[in-house]
Design an enzyme around this catalytic site. Structure first.
Site, short mmCIF file in Angstrom:
data_model
loop_
_atom_site.label_atom_id
_atom_site.label_comp_id
_atom_site.label_asym_id
_atom_site.label_seq_id
_atom_site.Cartn_x
_atom_site.Cartn_y
_atom_site.Cartn_z
N HIS A 51 -6.00 -1.72 11.32
CA HIS A 51 -7.23 -1.19 12.33
C HIS A 51 -8.41 -1.71 11.46
O HIS A 51 -8.98 -1.47 10.45
CB HIS A 51 -7.09 0.34 11.67
CG HIS A 51 -7.95 1.32 12.16
ND1 HIS A 51 -8.86 2.07 11.31
CD2 HIS A 51 -8.10 1.40 13.66
CE1 HIS A 51 -9.45 2.72 12.42
NE2 HIS A 51 -8.98 2.37 13.59
N CYS A 146 -7.95 -1.91 -7.74
CA CYS A 146 -6.72 -2.83 -7.62
C CYS A 146 -7.18 -4.24 -7.59
O CYS A 146 -6.67 -4.93 -8.29
CB CYS A 146 -5.85 -2.41 -6.44
SG CYS A 146 -4.91 -0.84 -6.50
N ASP A 169 -0.28 -3.47 -3.16
CA ASP A 169 0.62 -3.07 -2.18
C ASP A 169 0.62 -3.96 -1.00
O ASP A 169 -0.37 -4.16 -0.02
CB ASP A 169 0.02 -1.62 -1.83
CG ASP A 169 0.97 -0.89 -0.60
OD1 ASP A 169 1.56 -1.51 0.20
OD2 ASP A 169 0.47 0.20 -0.23
#
Length: 264
Positions: A51, A146, A169
């Site tokens: 996206h 992160c 992730d």
């Protein structure tokens, strides 16, 4: 994005099964490097649809120094909603640290502006870094950064950047991170009249959440397609005046999206 597929395969092959803060559990490796030549294409994942609006609006949000999700929600972006408080604030995360790092003396430092100054006046500097890991603010953040540190490097009028990401992730977050910093390199290169070079990515704890492993196995069966091109349609007067409509992705033909659950 063969590098990304190679990373997933390595995690599945040699990853360590670990517990984590969210309770989901991860398959994890420690320490990994990837390099993307931005002259050869914009590294936006093709083995599943990303996206792009979320990626661009989030980056613009960071560059505003904003830490409230109102701007994102106004533009129909909800990727930070799970971490916001009732007022929509996520604490002193990326935007605050990039644009208004607080010192013990009560001063504020605009790290992004400082980098721009160095790139224009002293491009050989080894001090063109931006950090999001402000130890004194960590406990105030709804989600500590992160991607914590990035550094710029100029040679032959070409701009490169290296990012260190402490926690990654791989299935949900990493495709966004790669694309976001690649866009930032394009923006800063344009502002400083430089060519784009390489984006180098270094990960610390690089993991697949357990509930993403089967999804990742599905994804690696897909053959990566030709990378798209990123075009910036105009040059604003400053890095902080870009808007979503200034960016155009050309030739993006990904496989369908593969949705995964976020671990909070």
């Amino acid at each position: 994005m063969k590098q990304y597929i190679k990373l997933i395969k390595k995690i599945i092959r040699v990853g360590n099964q670990k517990k984590d803060r969210t309770g989901t559990g991860t398959l994890s490796i420690f320490g990994y490097n990837m390099k993307f030549d931005l002259k050869k294409g914009f590294p936006l994942l093709t083995t599943k649809k990303c996206h792009i609006a979320s990626i661009i609006y989030e980056l613009l949000w960071f560059l505003k120094g904003d830490t409230n999700i109102a701007y994102l929600n106004e533009n129909k972006i909800s990727i930070w909603n799970n971490w916001a408080n009732e007022s929509g604030d996520v604490g002193p995360i990326y935007g605050k640290q990039w644009r208004n790092w607080s010192t013990p003396e009560g001063h504020e430092i605009d790290q992004i502006k400082n980098v721009l100054i160095q790139l224009k006046k002293n491009p050989d500097s080894r001090r063109m870094l931006v950090s999001s890991w402000n130890v004194g603010d960590i406990d105030k953040m709804r989600l500590p950064p992160c991607h914590v540190l990035f550094q710029f490097y100029v040679f032959n009028n070409t701009l490169s950047c290296q990012l260190y990401q402490r926690s990654c992730d791989v299935f949900l977050g990493l495709p966004f991170n790669i694309a976001s910093y690649s866009i930032l390199i394009h923006m800063i290169a344009q502002q400083c009249d430089l060519k784009v070079g390489d984006f180098l990515w270094t990960g610390g704890d690089v993991h697949l959440y357990n509930n993403h492993i089967e999804l990742a196995k599905k994804q690696i069966l897909r053959i990566p397609r030709t990378l798209p091109k990123l075009t910036i349609l105009k040059k604003p007067q400053s890095l902080f005046q870009y808007c979503f409509e200034d960016f155009k992705i050309i030739g993006y033909h990904p496989y369908p999206a593969i949705k995964g659950e976020i671990s909070i």
